[in-house]
Design a protein around this motif. Structure first.
Motif, short mmCIF file in Angstrom:
data_model
loop_
_atom_site.label_atom_id
_atom_site.label_comp_id
_atom_site.label_asym_id
_atom_site.label_seq_id
_atom_site.Cartn_x
_atom_site.Cartn_y
_atom_site.Cartn_z
N LEU A 121 0.86 -1.18 0.00
CA LEU A 121 0.00 0.00 0.00
C LEU A 121 0.90 1.23 0.00
CD1 LEU A 121 -2.55 -1.15 2.74
CD2 LEU A 121 -2.84 -1.27 0.25
N GLY A 122 1.31 1.66 -1.19
CA GLY A 122 2.33 2.69 -1.24
C GLY A 122 3.61 2.11 -0.66
N ASN A 123 4.09 2.71 0.43
CA ASN A 123 5.33 2.24 1.07
C ASN A 123 5.07 1.26 2.22
OD1 ASN A 123 7.02 3.85 -0.57
ND2 ASN A 123 6.59 5.64 0.71
N LYS A 124 3.82 1.03 2.54
CA LYS A 124 3.48 0.13 3.64
C LYS A 124 3.29 -1.29 3.11
CE LYS A 124 0.56 -0.05 7.77
NZ LYS A 124 1.58 0.45 8.72
N VAL A 125 3.83 -2.28 3.81
CA VAL A 125 3.74 -3.68 3.39
C VAL A 125 3.00 -4.49 4.44
CG1 VAL A 125 5.03 -5.75 2.73
CG2 VAL A 125 5.92 -3.48 2.13
N ILE A 126 1.99 -5.25 4.00
CA ILE A 126 1.24 -6.14 4.89
C ILE A 126 1.39 -7.55 4.37
CG2 ILE A 126 -1.04 -6.83 5.71
CD1 ILE A 126 -0.50 -3.25 4.77
N ASN A 127 1.88 -8.45 5.19
CA ASN A 127 2.04 -9.85 4.82
C ASN A 127 0.89 -10.66 5.40
OD1 ASN A 127 4.62 -9.94 3.37
ND2 ASN A 127 5.46 -9.16 5.29
N LEU A 128 0.03 -11.17 4.53
CA LEU A 128 -1.15 -11.92 4.97
C LEU A 128 -0.78 -13.38 5.14
CD1 LEU A 128 -3.94 -10.72 5.45
CD2 LEU A 128 -4.67 -11.67 3.27
N PHE A 359 1.88 -10.98 -5.02
CA PHE A 359 2.12 -9.57 -4.73
C PHE A 359 0.94 -8.75 -5.25
CE2 PHE A 359 7.10 -9.57 -4.81
CZ PHE A 359 7.10 -10.53 -3.80
N TRP A 360 0.40 -7.90 -4.39
CA TRP A 360 -0.64 -6.93 -4.77
C TRP A 360 -0.02 -5.54 -4.58
CZ3 TRP A 360 -5.60 -8.58 -6.26
CH2 TRP A 360 -5.91 -9.92 -5.99
N ILE A 361 0.20 -4.83 -5.67
CA ILE A 361 0.91 -3.55 -5.61
C ILE A 361 -0.07 -2.40 -5.88
CG2 ILE A 361 2.85 -2.24 -6.55
CD1 ILE A 361 3.93 -4.98 -7.60
N LYS A 444 5.08 -0.26 -18.46
CA LYS A 444 4.60 0.18 -17.15
C LYS A 444 4.49 -1.00 -16.18
CE LYS A 444 1.45 3.39 -17.12
NZ LYS A 444 0.16 4.15 -17.14
N LEU A 445 3.99 -2.13 -16.68
CA LEU A 445 3.87 -3.32 -15.84
C LEU A 445 5.24 -3.89 -15.49
CD1 LEU A 445 0.84 -5.09 -17.57
CD2 LEU A 445 0.85 -3.92 -15.37
N VAL A 449 7.13 -4.78 -11.81
CA VAL A 449 7.83 -6.02 -11.47
C VAL A 449 9.24 -5.72 -10.96
CG1 VAL A 449 8.74 -8.20 -12.37
CG2 VAL A 449 6.49 -7.39 -13.12
N TYR A 450 9.98 -4.89 -11.70
CA TYR A 450 11.36 -4.59 -11.34
C TYR A 450 11.45 -3.82 -10.03
CZ TYR A 450 12.47 -5.90 -16.17
OH TYR A 450 12.61 -6.58 -17.36
N ASP A 451 10.43 -3.03 -9.73
CA ASP A 451 10.44 -2.27 -8.48
C ASP A 451 10.46 -3.20 -7.27
OD1 ASP A 451 10.12 0.32 -6.99
OD2 ASP A 451 8.29 -0.68 -6.34
N LYS A 452 9.73 -4.32 -7.37
CA LYS A 452 9.67 -5.26 -6.25
C LYS A 452 10.70 -6.38 -6.38
CE LYS A 452 6.29 -2.78 -4.87
NZ LYS A 452 6.65 -1.68 -3.94
N LEU A 453 11.14 -6.66 -7.60
CA LEU A 453 12.11 -7.73 -7.83
C LEU A 453 13.22 -7.20 -8.74
CD1 LEU A 453 9.44 -10.51 -8.54
CD2 LEU A 453 10.83 -10.33 -6.46
N PRO A 454 14.01 -6.25 -8.25
CA PRO A 454 15.00 -5.58 -9.11
C PRO A 454 16.06 -6.51 -9.69
CG PRO A 454 15.35 -5.05 -6.78
CD PRO A 454 14.03 -5.73 -6.87
#
Length: 547
Positions: A121-128, A359-361, A444-445, A449-454
């Motif tokens: 959620l933006g910069n906040k991460v929630i692990n379900l 991942f839900w971004i 864009k997609l 992907v690269y933002d979370k898995l550089p």
């Protein structure tokens, strides 16, 4: 820009389930004809077959399965809709019992990681995490001062899902007692059952970020919290309460393991079988007409092609009008379309560090505002959600089929308006402007992907992109809608969305008569079977619903 390969221009998938249609291969008469081989249609066909009926399933695509099919290209394999399924960890759940029944327990399931969903959620991460306590602690870890609201929310999930059983069974009520059943439902269902998700959650907490985290799976129904029914939100949340699972062998195993049950009673599942019309004579559905002009007769016709397709494209106009469809149409609308990005990489999931976690971004914590901004300017606004799935990591059999490779699937919502200018154009010949648009979206997609898995940058070996035009072609949803009808409170007030139509001999099945998702559509197939069988289906109902 990355080159977005057009899947329509490439050779068809190597994964083909079902038998190719030819008129001379028909071996009627058939007790029932099912239009469409999505999970709802296959379930209804399998259940009827197990009751001794000879059922014919007709699928216009080159492979059976609907949104549960898989396809392979260039040494990689992807699913198109089965990204994960809940309630498969034990044979005691309704969903697992039904899957075991229609596949004779031949379909096996692999669990995902305990942390099966991750929300950005933006910069906040929630692990379900899996389990009721897992859900509670996952939310408390990020919102330690909101324990009371979280506990009240978890309690509401139980109330709504218990009420859902009564709502589902109400779909079987005869027309004469329907008003009585409707009044009865209002007494047994909780007040929050069919209000909007946001409205219900806002009464529990004023923490907007907590609401965003609780509704982080809104993409599983395609409707944002201020538009969706709390019923569908609760069903999804409860469905994944004990984690996510993936079919061993890939999504195509679903149709592959169901079809033998249909064939066991003399039935068949034909592909390349394009139904153009439902035949109606003297007010009754009596069969179907194929694209080659062949007419196939049967006393029961079951449409798994979607409500809008059934009443607006397959039935004669006068039959739809007489059945009251124009009035009902005012209260339903198609769901959103989507972009699909299919990525192939050299290397195993372990070598590439790919998780068994979705991942839900999100660009921020206001889901409705994110969508509204996107709808106003879809070319330039941030995507309201980008979903990443890692099927090669989820499937323990993947390396046996495609050794030394991995895949990623990316899904994001889009608008039909962006692509409707190319409606009716030919595969692979939609022009440079279309390809440029796809390339922009692909880039864009990929950046998401690269933002979370550089570490994956520069390692992609193969990529292709699908648009709502692909969905319209392969699944015959004219606006490329992913979830059939929008899951709004108004939609769930429509008592006519049920298996038995006002046209004798015609039945509906799939996600439009109950809810979206593989399990929702599958239970829709069961409900259609029970509607056809009447009292004869009591044993099946007891076996599946009670165990």
């Amino acid at each position: 820009m990355a080159k977005a390969t057009t899947p329509e221009a490439l050779k068809p998938s190597t994964i083909r389930i079902g038998t190719r249609y030819r008129a001379n291969r028909l071996k009627g008469p058939y007790d029932a004809i099912v239009i469409g081989s999505g999970i709802g249609g296959l379930t209804a066909a399998a259940c009827l077959s197990k009751a001794g009926k000879k059922v014919l399933v007709l699928e216009q695509h080159y492979t059976a399965g609907g949104y549960t099919h898989s396809y392979a290209r260039n040494g990689y394999e992807w699913d198109v809709g089965v990204h994960y399924i809940g309630d498969m960890g034990t044979s005691t759940t309704l969903a697992r019992r039904l899957f075991d029944y229609i596949t004779d327990s031949k379909l096996k399931w692999a669990p995902m990681d305990e942390n099966y969903d991750r929300f950005f959620l933006g910069n906040k991460v929630i692990n379900l995490r899996a389990g009721k306590e897992g859900l509670r602690h996952s939310l408390l870890a990020s919102f330690p001062n909101d324990g009371e609201a979280i506990d009240r929310y978890v309690a509401l999930l139980d109330k709504v899902t218990t009420g859902m059983q009564w709502y589902t069974l109400s779909k079987l009520s005869p027309a004469l007692v329907r008003p009585l059943i409707t009044r009865g439902l209002k007494k047994v269902l909780p007040d929050c059952f069919n209000r909007t998700t946001y409205e219900v959650l806002r009464e529990l907490t004023d923490n907007e970020e907590l609401i965003a985290a609780i509704t982080g799976q809104w993409g599983d129904c395609g409707v944002t919290p201020k538009q969706s029914s709390f019923m569908i939100h609760s069903i999804i949340a409860k469905h994944y309460l004990h984690g996510g699972f993936y079919p061993v062998g890939g999504a195509s195993e679903i149709a592959k393991t169901i079809i033998p049950a249909i064939q066991a009673s003399g039935g068949e599942v034909f592909t390349y079988a394009d139904v153009t019309d439902i035949l109606v004579e003297k007010g009754k559905a009596v069969g179907v007409r194929m694209a080659d002009g062949e007419e196939i007769r049967s006393p029961k016709v079951i449409s798994s092609a979607g409500v809008i397709n059934t009443f607006e494209r397959l039935l004669p106009k006068e039959a739809s009008e007489k059945a009251g469809y124009p009035q009902g149409r005012k209260h339903i609308r198609p769901s959103m379309g989507h972009i699909g990005l299919y990525i192939g990489l050299k290397g195993t999931p372990e070598e590439l560090g790919l998780p068994r976690t979705n991942f839900w971004i999100y660009p921020g914590s206001d889901h409705d505002a994110n969508v509204n901004a996107f709808l106003k300017d879809p070319r330039n606004a941030p995507l309201p959600v980008v979903y990443l799935s890692f099927p090669a990591a989820k499937d323990p059999d993947y390396q046996n089929r495609w050794p030394g490779t991995s895949t990623i699937e990316v899904v994001a919502p889009t608008t039909w308006e962006m692509f409707e200018g190319w409606q009716g154009t030919t595969w692979g010949k939609r022009g440079d402007e279309y390809e440029t648009l796809k390339a922009e979206i692909t880039d864009k997609l990929l950046e998401a992907v690269y933002d979370k898995l550089p570490h994956l940058r520069g390692k992609i070996d193969y990529i292709e992109t699908s648009t709502p035009l692909s969905t319209a072609w392969f699944c015959r949803y004219e606006q490329g809608e992913l979830y059939g009808l929008d899951h709004t409170p108004e939609r769930f007030e429509q008592s006519w969305l049920r298996p038995k139509t006002n046209i004798p001999g015609l039945y509906l099945t799939g996600q439009d008569i109950l809810t979206c998702g593989v399990v929702g559509a599958m239970i829709g197939g069961l409900i259609t079977t029970l509607s056809i069988q009447g009292l004869k289906g009591a044993g099946l109902a007891k076996r599946i619903f009670v165990g």
